[in-house]
Motif scaffolding. Structure first.
Motif, PDB file in Angstrom:
ATOM      1  N   GLY A  18       0.792  -1.228   0.000  1.00 11.04           N
ATOM      2  CA  GLY A  18       0.000   0.000   0.000  1.00 11.04           C
ATOM      3  C   GLY A  18       0.820   1.271   0.000  1.00 11.04           C
ATOM      4  O   GLY A  18       0.289   2.357   0.230  1.00 11.04           O
ATOM      5  N   PHE A  19       2.109   1.149  -0.277  1.00  9.06           N
ATOM      6  CA  PHE A  19       2.997   2.311  -0.208  1.00  9.06           C
ATOM      7  C   PHE A  19       2.660   3.367  -1.260  1.00  9.06           C
ATOM      8  O   PHE A  19       2.642   4.563  -0.965  1.00  9.06           O
ATOM      9  N   ARG A  20       2.375   2.937  -2.486  1.00  7.89           N
ATOM     10  CA  ARG A  20       2.052   3.920  -3.534  1.00  7.89           C
ATOM     11  C   ARG A  20       0.738   4.621  -3.227  1.00  7.89           C
ATOM     12  O   ARG A  20       0.620   5.835  -3.410  1.00  7.89           O
ATOM     13  N   TRP A  21      -0.248   3.880  -2.753  1.00  2.00           N
ATOM     14  CA  TRP A  21      -1.531   4.475  -2.384  1.00  2.00           C
ATOM     15  C   TRP A  21      -1.330   5.503  -1.275  1.00  2.00           C
ATOM     16  O   TRP A  21      -1.854   6.618  -1.320  1.00  2.00           O
ATOM     17  N   TRP A  22      -0.562   5.150  -0.256  1.00  2.00           N
ATOM     18  CA  TRP A  22      -0.271   6.043   0.867  1.00  2.00           C
ATOM     19  C   TRP A  22       0.450   7.301   0.376  1.00  2.00           C
ATOM     20  O   TRP A  22       0.110   8.420   0.779  1.00  2.00           O
ATOM     21  N   THR A  23       1.431   7.117  -0.511  1.00  2.00           N
ATOM     22  CA  THR A  23       2.174   8.251  -1.056  1.00  2.00           C
ATOM     23  C   THR A  23       1.240   9.173  -1.834  1.00  2.00           C
ATOM     24  O   THR A  23       1.307  10.400  -1.714  1.00  2.00           O
TER      25      THR A  23
END
Length: 91
Positions: A18-23
């Protein structure tokens, strides 16, 4: 668009968590445009454009330890803005 362009390469356990979504969510909160994408070597590449202060805040957030997964390091490059970006997307 006035401002700066931040390109950051984030390494660690940053894919599939979920790192890209969080970013994307943080970038939109800061009023930035750009994108985040997985790279073949396991990193996430983040390109963000907008006010220098907002880009610097995003960079601090990427390094904060409060991200999904685990960030082992971030390398950044600062440059002039380029046209054609709208919104902030996950690629």
């Amino acid at each position: 668009m006035t401002g700066v362009r931040l390109t950051a390469w984030v390494r660690g356990r940053v894919q599939g968590v979920g790192f890209r979504w969080w970013t994307r969510a943080r970038a939109l909160e800061l009023g930035l445009v750009g994108w985040a994408r997985n790279t073949d070597d396991g990193r996430v590449e983040v390109v963000a454009q907008g006010p220098e202060e907002s880009c610097a805040l995003l960079l601090d957030l990427l390094r904060s330890g409060d991200t999904p997964g685990r960030v082992d390091g971030v390398v950044e490059r600062w440059s002039e803005t380029k046209g054609g970006l709208r919104g902030f997307v996950e690629r």
